[in-house]
Motif scaffolding. Sequence first.
Motif, PDB file in Angstrom:
ATOM      1  N   CYS A   4       0.842  -1.204   0.000  1.00  9.95           N
ATOM      2  CA  CYS A   4       0.000   0.000   0.000  1.00  9.95           C
ATOM      3  C   CYS A   4       0.879   1.256   0.000  1.00  9.95           C
ATOM      4  O   CYS A   4       1.705   1.449   0.883  1.00  9.95           O
ATOM      5  CB  CYS A   4      -0.912  -0.019   1.226  1.00  9.95           C
ATOM      6  SG  CYS A   4      -1.801   1.519   1.451  1.00  9.95           S
ATOM      7  N   CYS A   7       0.466   3.375   3.218  1.00 14.70           N
ATOM      8  CA  CYS A   7       1.152   2.744   4.358  1.00 14.70           C
ATOM      9  C   CYS A   7       2.653   3.013   4.268  1.00 14.70           C
ATOM     10  O   CYS A   7       3.314   3.264   5.286  1.00 14.70           O
ATOM     11  CB  CYS A   7       0.884   1.240   4.400  1.00 14.70           C
ATOM     12  SG  CYS A   7      -0.742   0.798   5.062  1.00 14.70           S
ATOM     13  N   HIS A  98      -6.187   3.026   0.315  1.00 18.87           N
ATOM     14  CA  HIS A  98      -5.995   3.263   1.752  1.00 18.87           C
ATOM     15  C   HIS A  98      -6.867   4.490   2.023  1.00 18.87           C
ATOM     16  O   HIS A  98      -6.615   5.564   1.439  1.00 18.87           O
ATOM     17  CB  HIS A  98      -4.518   3.539   2.066  1.00 18.87           C
ATOM     18  CG  HIS A  98      -4.213   3.776   3.515  1.00 18.87           C
ATOM     19  ND1 HIS A  98      -3.262   3.063   4.217  1.00 18.87           N
ATOM     20  CD2 HIS A  98      -4.746   4.654   4.404  1.00 18.87           C
ATOM     21  CE1 HIS A  98      -3.212   3.498   5.467  1.00 18.87           C
ATOM     22  NE2 HIS A  98      -4.108   4.475   5.607  1.00 18.87           N
TER      23      HIS A  98
HETATM   24 ZN    ZN Z   1      -2.414   1.309   3.622  1.00 18.71          ZN
END
Ligand code: ZN
Length: 114
Positions: A4, A7, A98
Motif C-alpha cells: 500500500c 502505508c 488506503h
Molecule cells: Zn495502507
Amino acid sequence: MIDCLFCKIIEGKIPATLVYEDGNVVGFKDLRPQAAVHLLFIHRKHTKDINEMTKNDPTQLSDLFHAIRLYTEKNELHKEGFRVVTNQGPFAGQTVFHTHLHVLGGEPLSHFGA
Ligand code: ZN
Ligand code: AMP
C-alpha cells in the motif's frame, strides 16, 4: 502484507510532504493538487475505503476529522472555509486503496449541486 502506497508514506519508505502527524493520523500534500491547498489525511491503521473504515472502527473517522479540525484551525483554513472529500470505488475514481480524506481550500472552490 498489503502493498500500500499510503502505508509506505506512513512508514517513511516513500517521501511525502507531511503537514500533520499525531498518534493516529498523518496529513500530507497531494502530489497533484486540485486546489491551492490540497491535502490528504489518512489513519495509521490501514483500511481500503471509508465504508470498510466505518464498519471496522468508526472512531477512526473521528480521529481523521479531529486532525482536520486541529490543522485547519492552526493554519486558518477554517476562516474562509474548506472542503472534505472521499472517493469510494470506481465510479468515484478512487485510485489509492488506503482510506483518505481530501482537504481542499485556499481559494474559492467550484460549487456542485443545486
Ligand atoms: Zn495502507
Ligand atoms: P483518490 O483518487 O481519491 O484515490 O485520491 C488519491 C490521491 O492520491 C490523488 O489525488 C493523487 O494525486 C494522490 N497521490 C498519489 N500518489 C501520491 C503520493 N505519492 N504522494 C501524495 N499524493 C499522492
